[in-house]
Design a protein around this motif. Structure first.
Motif, PDB file in Angstrom:
ATOM      1  N   LEU A 199      35.431  41.403  31.362  1.00  0.00           N
ATOM      2  CA  LEU A 199      35.797  40.076  31.838  1.00  0.00           C
ATOM      3  C   LEU A 199      35.045  39.807  33.138  1.00  0.00           C
ATOM      4  N   VAL A 200      34.540  38.586  33.288  1.00  0.00           N
ATOM      5  CA  VAL A 200      33.785  38.203  34.484  1.00  0.00           C
ATOM      6  C   VAL A 200      34.517  37.052  35.167  1.00  0.00           C
ATOM      7  N   ILE A 201      35.063  37.326  36.351  1.00  0.00           N
ATOM      8  CA  ILE A 201      35.834  36.319  37.076  1.00  0.00           C
ATOM      9  C   ILE A 201      34.945  35.699  38.155  1.00  0.00           C
ATOM     10  N   PRO A 202      34.837  34.371  38.176  1.00  0.00           N
ATOM     11  CA  PRO A 202      33.860  33.709  39.055  1.00  0.00           C
ATOM     12  C   PRO A 202      34.270  33.634  40.517  1.00  0.00           C
TER      13      PRO A 202
ATOM     14  N   ALA B 107      36.382  44.868  34.033  1.00  0.00           N
ATOM     15  CA  ALA B 107      36.297  43.527  34.610  1.00  0.00           C
ATOM     16  C   ALA B 107      35.463  43.578  35.882  1.00  0.00           C
ATOM     17  N   ILE B 108      34.758  42.484  36.134  1.00  0.00           N
ATOM     18  CA  ILE B 108      34.048  42.322  37.393  1.00  0.00           C
ATOM     19  C   ILE B 108      34.415  40.957  37.969  1.00  0.00           C
ATOM     20  N   GLY B 109      34.313  40.849  39.292  1.00  0.00           N
ATOM     21  CA  GLY B 109      34.637  39.574  39.925  1.00  0.00           C
ATOM     22  C   GLY B 109      33.841  39.374  41.192  1.00  0.00           C
ATOM     23  N   TYR B 110      33.589  38.111  41.500  1.00  0.00           N
ATOM     24  CA  TYR B 110      32.773  37.730  42.653  1.00  0.00           C
ATOM     25  C   TYR B 110      33.607  36.933  43.652  1.00  0.00           C
ATOM     26  N   CYS B 111      33.601  37.370  44.924  1.00  0.00           N
ATOM     27  CA  CYS B 111      34.342  36.680  45.994  1.00  0.00           C
ATOM     28  C   CYS B 111      35.810  36.514  45.576  1.00  0.00           C
TER      29      CYS B 111
ATOM     30  N   SER C 299      34.484  44.846  42.169  1.00  0.00           N
ATOM     31  CA  SER C 299      34.549  43.682  43.050  1.00  0.00           C
ATOM     32  C   SER C 299      33.229  43.549  43.791  1.00  0.00           C
ATOM     33  N   PHE C 300      32.585  42.392  43.650  1.00  0.00           N
ATOM     34  CA  PHE C 300      31.376  42.070  44.406  1.00  0.00           C
ATOM     35  C   PHE C 300      31.765  41.099  45.524  1.00  0.00           C
ATOM     36  N   HIS C 301      31.569  41.523  46.766  1.00  0.00           N
ATOM     37  CA  HIS C 301      31.918  40.736  47.962  1.00  0.00           C
ATOM     38  C   HIS C 301      33.250  39.997  47.802  1.00  0.00           C
ATOM     39  N   GLY C 302      34.245  40.712  47.302  1.00  0.00           N
ATOM     40  CA  GLY C 302      35.563  40.122  47.098  1.00  0.00           C
ATOM     41  C   GLY C 302      36.488  40.326  48.279  1.00  0.00           C
ATOM     42  N   GLY C 303      37.505  39.477  48.370  1.00  0.00           N
ATOM     43  CA  GLY C 303      38.533  39.653  49.380  1.00  0.00           C
ATOM     44  C   GLY C 303      39.354  40.897  49.080  1.00  0.00           C
ATOM     45  N   LEU C 304      39.752  41.610  50.117  1.00  0.00           N
ATOM     46  CA  LEU C 304      40.444  42.881  49.941  1.00  0.00           C
ATOM     47  C   LEU C 304      41.922  42.827  50.292  1.00  0.00           C
ATOM     48  N   ALA C 305      42.361  41.715  50.853  1.00  0.00           N
ATOM     49  CA  ALA C 305      43.766  41.595  51.269  1.00  0.00           C
ATOM     50  C   ALA C 305      44.626  41.103  50.110  1.00  0.00           C
TER      51      ALA C 305
END
Length: 280
Positions: free
Chosen positions: A73-76, A155-159, A180-186
Motif C-alpha cells: 500500500l502506498v499512502i500519499p 506499506a510505504i508512506g510519504y510525509c 516511512s519516507f520523511h514522515g511525522g513521528l509523533a
C-alpha cells in the motif's frame, strides 16, 4: 577409388550439415525457453467504500507475471492521490509487487494549496482511528485481487502518509513491514501486543517539521516495546526530500522543503533491500 572417395566426402559433408542444423534448432529452442517475459503494467482506477466515503484509489501490477505476489500500500503526502504517488506504485509493480496508491480523503481529492491539505489532513492526526479505517479499507481492496499473496503485505508512506503507515502498524494491522519516507513521528504510542510489522524510517536530517525531540521520543517508544525497526538519517535532506516537485512547491508556497536526489536514491534502495527481506 576416386568415385568412392568423392562419395565418402559427400556423405561426410551431409552429416556435418545435419549436425549443424540440429545444433541450431537446439540452441534456438533453449533460447526460447529461457527468454523472460517483458514487464507489462496493468493499471486500474478502483472505487470502494470506507464509512460514508467513496474512495478512488489506483492499483497497478505486472500482468505478465504469473501467480501471486506480495502487495504494498502506498499512502500519499498530504496533497492526496496525485501523479507522484501513482508513479511510486508503478515503480513497485516493476519490482514485482501489486501496489495500491491509496485515496485517504475520498473522492480522489487532491489539494491545490497547503491550506487545503492541512484542513484535509488535520482530522487524521486528531483521530488515528480514522486513518486506520481508511487504510484498512484499501487493505481489504488489494486483498480481493487474485494476484495478491494476502499473507505478505507491506506499506510505504510519504510525509503525512509516513505517519499513517506507522500508525497502522502500531495499531495492529497485519503487515510484514512498513516504510516511512520523511514522515511525522509523533503518532500513536506503540503497543507490544499489537505491533507485528518491522519498521524502516527514512528521515531527513534537516527536516524542520520533525524536530529532534520527536526523533528521540519515537526511538524511546519503539525501544520500550522491543520493536524491530531501522532508522536511517540522510544528512542535509529536508522534509519531502524524495519528491522531485518539492523544490518547486517550496518556492511556490514559501515552505522549507526541497528535493534531494541523493537521499531519494539512497532511501529507495533501502526500501528495496528491506522489502526483499521481509516480503519475499
Amino acid at each position: 577409388m576416386k568415385r568412392k572417395s568423392t562419395w565418402i566426402l559427400s556423405l561426410g559433408f551431409a552429416l556435418m550439415m545435419a549436425s549443424c542444423n540440429n545444433e541450431d534448432k537446439s540452441t534456438a529452442s533453449a533460447n526460447t525457453d529461457t527468454t523472460s517475459k517483458v514487464f507489462s503494467a496493468k493499471e486500474e482506477e478502483v472505487t470502494y467504500n470506507s464509512g460514508d466515503k467513496t474512495m478512488h484509489s489506483f492499483v497497478v501490477y505486472d500482468q505478465n507475471k504469473e501467480g501471486k505476489r506480495p502487495a504494498v500500500l502506498v499512502i500519499p503526502e498530504w496533497w492526496g492521490i496525485n501523479d507522484y504517488v501513482k508513479n511510486r506504485a508503478r515503480q513497485l509493480a516493476q519490482l514485482g509487487y501489486i501496489a495500491i496508491a491509496v485515496d485517504m480523503y475520498g473522492d480522489g481529492k487532491v489539494a491545490a494549496t497547503p491550506d487545503s491539505a492541512k484542513a484535509w489532513a488535520g482530522p487524521f492526526y486528531q483521530d488515528p482511528a480514522l486513518g486506520k479505517a481508511r487504510f484498512d479499507a484499501a487493505l481489504e481492496k488489494i486483498k480481493s485481487y487474485p494476484q495478491t499473496e494476502t499473507g505478505v503485505i507491506g506499506a510505504i508512506g510519504y510525509c503525512f502518509g509516513g505517519t499513517m503507515v506507522l500508525n497502522a502498524a502500531k495499531l495492529g494491522d497485519d503487515l510484514k513491514g512498513v516504510v516511512s519516507f520523511h514522515g511525522g513521528l509523533a503518532g500513536v504510542q506503540p503497543d507490544k501486543s499489537k505491533l507485528k510489522a518491522e519498521v524502516l524510517v527514512c528521515h531527513g536530517g534537516a527536516d524542520p517539521f520533525v524536530p529532534q525531540s520527536d526523533v528521540d521520543q519515537f526511538k524511546k517508544q519503539m525501544d520500550s516495546v522491543g520493536a524491530k525497526y531501522t532508522f536511517k538519517v540522510y544528512e542535509g535532506a529536508t522534509h519531502a526530500f524524495s519528491n522531485p516537485d518539492a523544490t518547486e512547491n517550496g518556492k511556490k508556497f514559501n515552505m522549507p522543503i526541497s528535493y534531494n536526489a541523493a537521499a531519494d536514491t539512497a532511501s529507495w534502495k533501502e526500501m528495496i533491500s528491506f522489502f526483499d527481506r521481509v516480503l519475499k
